[in-house]
Design a protein around this motif. Structure first.
Motif, PDB file in Angstrom:
ATOM      1  N   THR A 191       0.804  -1.224   0.000  1.00  0.00           N
ATOM      2  CA  THR A 191       0.000   0.000   0.000  1.00  0.00           C
ATOM      3  C   THR A 191       0.833   1.268   0.000  1.00  0.00           C
ATOM      4  N   ASP A 192       2.175   1.152   0.021  1.00  0.00           N
ATOM      5  CA  ASP A 192       3.014   2.336  -0.113  1.00  0.00           C
ATOM      6  C   ASP A 192       2.717   3.023  -1.445  1.00  0.00           C
ATOM      7  N   GLU A 193       2.936   4.321  -1.494  1.00  0.00           N
ATOM      8  CA  GLU A 193       2.502   5.131  -2.632  1.00  0.00           C
ATOM      9  C   GLU A 193       3.026   4.614  -3.970  1.00  0.00           C
ATOM     10  N   GLN A 194       4.254   4.063  -3.999  1.00  0.00           N
ATOM     11  CA  GLN A 194       4.833   3.632  -5.275  1.00  0.00           C
ATOM     12  C   GLN A 194       4.288   2.291  -5.751  1.00  0.00           C
ATOM     13  N   ASN A 195       3.491   1.617  -4.922  1.00  0.00           N
ATOM     14  CA  ASN A 195       3.010   0.284  -5.256  1.00  0.00           C
ATOM     15  C   ASN A 195       1.552   0.319  -5.742  1.00  0.00           C
ATOM     16  N   LEU A 196       0.625  -0.160  -4.923  1.00  0.00           N
ATOM     17  CA  LEU A 196      -0.775  -0.213  -5.364  1.00  0.00           C
ATOM     18  C   LEU A 196      -1.340   1.150  -5.749  1.00  0.00           C
ATOM     19  N   PRO A 197      -1.128   2.204  -4.972  1.00  0.00           N
ATOM     20  CA  PRO A 197      -1.669   3.501  -5.401  1.00  0.00           C
ATOM     21  C   PRO A 197      -1.166   3.912  -6.784  1.00  0.00           C
ATOM     22  N   ARG A 198       0.118   3.662  -7.062  1.00  0.00           N
ATOM     23  CA  ARG A 198       0.674   4.005  -8.376  1.00  0.00           C
ATOM     24  C   ARG A 198       0.025   3.176  -9.476  1.00  0.00           C
ATOM     25  N   LEU A 199      -0.138   1.857  -9.238  1.00  0.00           N
ATOM     26  CA  LEU A 199      -0.759   0.992 -10.243  1.00  0.00           C
ATOM     27  C   LEU A 199      -2.205   1.407 -10.508  1.00  0.00           C
ATOM     28  N   ARG A 200      -2.923   1.723  -9.461  1.00  0.00           N
ATOM     29  CA  ARG A 200      -4.327   2.098  -9.648  1.00  0.00           C
ATOM     30  C   ARG A 200      -4.467   3.453 -10.342  1.00  0.00           C
ATOM     31  N   LYS A 201      -3.541   4.339 -10.098  1.00  0.00           N
ATOM     32  CA  LYS A 201      -3.546   5.624 -10.821  1.00  0.00           C
ATOM     33  C   LYS A 201      -3.264   5.378 -12.312  1.00  0.00           C
ATOM     34  N   MET A 202      -2.343   4.477 -12.610  1.00  0.00           N
ATOM     35  CA  MET A 202      -2.066   4.121 -14.002  1.00  0.00           C
ATOM     36  C   MET A 202      -3.308   3.549 -14.674  1.00  0.00           C
ATOM     37  N   ASN A 203      -4.044   2.742 -13.930  1.00  0.00           N
ATOM     38  CA  ASN A 203      -5.292   2.184 -14.446  1.00  0.00           C
ATOM     39  C   ASN A 203      -6.275   3.310 -14.765  1.00  0.00           C
ATOM     40  N   GLU A 204      -6.447   4.232 -13.841  1.00  0.00           N
ATOM     41  CA  GLU A 204      -7.376   5.351 -14.044  1.00  0.00           C
ATOM     42  C   GLU A 204      -6.959   6.213 -15.237  1.00  0.00           C
ATOM     43  N   ASP A 205      -5.652   6.372 -15.414  1.00  0.00           N
ATOM     44  CA  ASP A 205      -5.144   7.263 -16.466  1.00  0.00           C
ATOM     45  C   ASP A 205      -4.984   6.575 -17.814  1.00  0.00           C
ATOM     46  N   GLY A 206      -5.257   5.263 -17.871  1.00  0.00           N
ATOM     47  CA  GLY A 206      -5.148   4.550 -19.135  1.00  0.00           C
ATOM     48  C   GLY A 206      -3.728   4.367 -19.637  1.00  0.00           C
ATOM     49  N   VAL A 207      -2.766   4.280 -18.724  1.00  0.00           N
ATOM     50  CA  VAL A 207      -1.368   4.056 -19.106  1.00  0.00           C
ATOM     51  C   VAL A 207      -1.242   2.685 -19.773  1.00  0.00           C
ATOM     52  N   ALA A 208      -0.483   2.594 -20.844  1.00  0.00           N
ATOM     53  CA  ALA A 208      -0.297   1.324 -21.550  1.00  0.00           C
ATOM     54  C   ALA A 208       0.312   0.285 -20.605  1.00  0.00           C
ATOM     55  N   VAL A 209      -0.097  -0.976 -20.769  1.00  0.00           N
ATOM     56  CA  VAL A 209       0.345  -2.035 -19.857  1.00  0.00           C
ATOM     57  C   VAL A 209       1.861  -2.135 -19.836  1.00  0.00           C
ATOM     58  N   GLU A 210       2.515  -2.057 -20.987  1.00  0.00           N
ATOM     59  CA  GLU A 210       3.967  -2.216 -21.027  1.00  0.00           C
ATOM     60  C   GLU A 210       4.697  -1.100 -20.287  1.00  0.00           C
ATOM     61  N   GLU A 211       3.992  -0.008 -19.996  1.00  0.00           N
ATOM     62  CA  GLU A 211       4.601   1.089 -19.237  1.00  0.00           C
ATOM     63  C   GLU A 211       4.289   1.002 -17.742  1.00  0.00           C
ATOM     64  N   ARG A 212       3.492   0.052 -17.345  1.00  0.00           N
ATOM     65  CA  ARG A 212       3.176  -0.144 -15.924  1.00  0.00           C
ATOM     66  C   ARG A 212       4.218  -1.096 -15.333  1.00  0.00           C
ATOM     67  N   THR A 213       5.408  -0.628 -15.152  1.00  0.00           N
ATOM     68  CA  THR A 213       6.519  -1.490 -14.750  1.00  0.00           C
ATOM     69  C   THR A 213       6.704  -1.487 -13.231  1.00  0.00           C
ATOM     70  N   PHE A 214       6.823  -2.691 -12.681  1.00  0.00           N
ATOM     71  CA  PHE A 214       7.010  -2.843 -11.242  1.00  0.00           C
ATOM     72  C   PHE A 214       8.199  -3.783 -11.011  1.00  0.00           C
ATOM     73  N   GLY A 215       8.026  -4.955 -10.470  1.00  0.00           N
ATOM     74  CA  GLY A 215       9.158  -5.856 -10.264  1.00  0.00           C
ATOM     75  C   GLY A 215      10.094  -5.377  -9.176  1.00  0.00           C
ATOM     76  N   GLU A 216      11.411  -5.474  -9.428  1.00  0.00           N
ATOM     77  CA  GLU A 216      12.410  -5.156  -8.401  1.00  0.00           C
ATOM     78  C   GLU A 216      12.278  -3.714  -7.937  1.00  0.00           C
ATOM     79  N   GLY A 217      12.303  -3.547  -6.610  1.00  0.00           N
ATOM     80  CA  GLY A 217      12.149  -2.229  -6.016  1.00  0.00           C
ATOM     81  C   GLY A 217      10.719  -1.895  -5.652  1.00  0.00           C
ATOM     82  N   TYR A 218       9.812  -2.779  -6.012  1.00  0.00           N
ATOM     83  CA  TYR A 218       8.393  -2.599  -5.687  1.00  0.00           C
ATOM     84  C   TYR A 218       7.924  -3.805  -4.872  1.00  0.00           C
ATOM     85  N   ASN A 219       6.691  -3.783  -4.461  1.00  0.00           N
ATOM     86  CA  ASN A 219       6.241  -4.777  -3.480  1.00  0.00           C
ATOM     87  C   ASN A 219       4.862  -5.354  -3.818  1.00  0.00           C
TER      88      ASN A 219
END
Length: 474
Positions: free
Chosen positions: A192-220
């Motif tokens: 729930t840290d800002e860079q994790n779920l909140p960031r992903l859900r904002k990307m969803n709301e903003d229609g960011v392309a899937v390939e640009e929704r990058t997480f993995g190492e450094g995220y949780n």
């Protein structure tokens, strides 16, 4: 003259009212059990179960060692690649304990665990890189690889009598959920840290392309356990899954999925047993679910992602299964924005003081979506904690879950259901004034020992046929 005009107007209004009455009656689906189950049987006939050539690729011949410590990722990869290149067959894992990173299946490969075989998935998170196209709580992204993964493949299987052990625990994956009971301590990173779920859900709301929704190492954000993504003709048979990082079986955008005789014993956070999402023609049978979350949860994307993909989950049949611990036995939602229809549940047993509900539908006005044509029969329920049937269109309302997408729910039939201990509610239904729940019917249902038989809001009158709750006939 005025009297004649008034009489003609009254007659016209009467005729219009009668026609409106007839049209309303015609618009209401008659919940016919016989027709529904004939339809279910036809769906079963059409589901393609994969078959494989009689070729065997033994992982030990590729250097795999059953010593519980050697990382066998490369041996497994080579065996799968050779099996695929040869036109298909069985990749055999003999008895023993095998450590590995993620297993990526290819077309026409049956990955088979012999009795006594146990796959121990690596606890080194770097082994689950590079990132792959996957999904987290109904939103697509690039993230750590699922433990078992297939992308746009066909005719794949995971079979046998062995065990897939995700080795998730309070020090590995689970602590990221951010709860003390799963090993989290103040100051540790969490989903729930800002860079994790909140960031992903904002990307969803903003229609960011899937390939640009990058997480993995450094995220949780935790990976799923078994995820066929965009696959055709999938079989999971006989195996056991335990200690999952996140959702256990997650067929997403798949067609023709058979889950047969599988055991899920996994009590971590969000350890749903099987979550078909955007998937069609799914048969779940002869399984045992003992889980930390929903036993079966049928999904179709969260908010904008569900509406973008716009593939309903449909033609899903659950039969001859046993549900023990879990938030719900068979659940639709909450990630349900593309809708769910044609769900059939029969000959199942649900019984645990830690099973919250038997049948559950959950959504809200951010998710929206629809649920229609849900048929449940021959259900034996020993004990549930909260409700036998719960329909909630206000799911998560206290976490800012209100929006502009009004869900619709209709055509729900429970038939031949016996409940020994009904928990807090027999039926708990919370519809919306703008879109009441429609056409709920109980036939030959007996619910015993429930505190509140009915709590129903914004729902058409429930139809009862030969139904008793706490000994009272409804």
């Amino acid at each position: 003259m005025k009297l004649k005009i008034f009489a003609k107007l009254s007659a016209l209004l009467s005729v219009m009212g009668f026609l409106l009455f007839l049209s309303c009656k015609a618009g209401k689906t008659e919940l016919s059990s016989e027709k529904a189950w004939n339809r279910a049987d036809k769906i079963l006939e059409d589901i393609v179960v994969p078959h494989f050539p009689n070729r065997t690729f033994d992982v030990t011949e590729y250097g795999a060692k059953a010593d519980g410590s050697t990382n066998n990722s490369e041996a497994f990869r080579k065996a799968i690649a050779d099996c695929n290149a040869a036109g298909g067959g069985m990749v055999l894992v003999p008895a023993g304990k095998y450590v590995t990173g993620p297993i990526h299946l290819k077309s026409n490969v049956n990955f088979h665990l012999a009795e006594g075989a146990e796959i121990l998935f690596s606890q080194d998170k770097s082994d689950y890189l590079p990132m792959v196209h996957t999904s987290y709580e109904g939103v697509e992204l690039m993230n750590y690889s699922p433990l078992i993964y297939a992308f746009n493949q066909e005719n794949i299987a995971v079979t046998g009598k062995g065990v897939f052990n995700g080795r998730a625990d309070n020090k590995n994956w689970w602590d990221w959920v951010g709860k003390e009971e799963y090993g989290y301590k103040e100051g540790m990173p969490k989903q729930t840290d800002e860079q994790n779920l909140p960031r992903l859900r904002k990307m969803n709301e903003d229609g960011v392309a899937v390939e640009e929704r990058t997480f993995g190492e450094g995220y949780n954000l935790r990976p799923t356990f078994f995820e066929p993504f965009g696959c055709e003709n999938v079989l999971v048979q006989g195996v056991t899954f335990t200690n999952a990082p996140f959702w256990v079986m997650h067929p997403i955008k798949c067609n023709n999925v058979t889950v047969d005789g599988v055991t899920v014993r996994s009590h971590g956070p969000n350890n749903d047993g099987c979550d078909p999402e955007y998937s069609k023609n799914v048969h779940i049978k002869n399984c045992l679910f003992d889980t930390g979350d929903d036993c079966i949860a049928i999904k179709s994307g969260r908010n904008n992602d569900g509406r973008r993909v716009a593939i309903p989950s449909e033609n899903i049949i659950v039969e001859d299964c046993v549900m023990k611990d879990g938030h719900g036995g068979v659940v639709m939602g909450s990630e349900i924005s593309a809708g769910v229809r044609n769900v059939f549940v029969r000959n199942c047993q649900m019984d645990s003081p830690n099973l919250d509900r038997a049948i559950r539908i959950k959504t809200n006005t951010l998710r929206g979506g629809f649920v229609e044509d849900v048929y449940v029969k021959d259900l034996q329920v020993g004990q549930v904690k909260e409700a036998v049937l719960k329909i909630n269109t206000y799911y998560g309302i206290y976490a800012n879950q209100e929006g502009e997408f009004i869900p619709t729910i209709k055509n729900i039939l429970l038939e031949n259901v016996v409940v020994e201990n009904g928990g807090e509610y027999g039926l708990l239904i919370k519809g919306r004034e703008q879109s009441p729940v429609q056409n709920v019917k109980l036939k030959n249902v007996t619910i015993k020992n429930t505190e509140t038989p009915l709590q129903v809001e914004n729902c058409e009158p429930v139809t009862f046929v030969n139904t008793t709750i706490n000994g009272k006939e409804y």
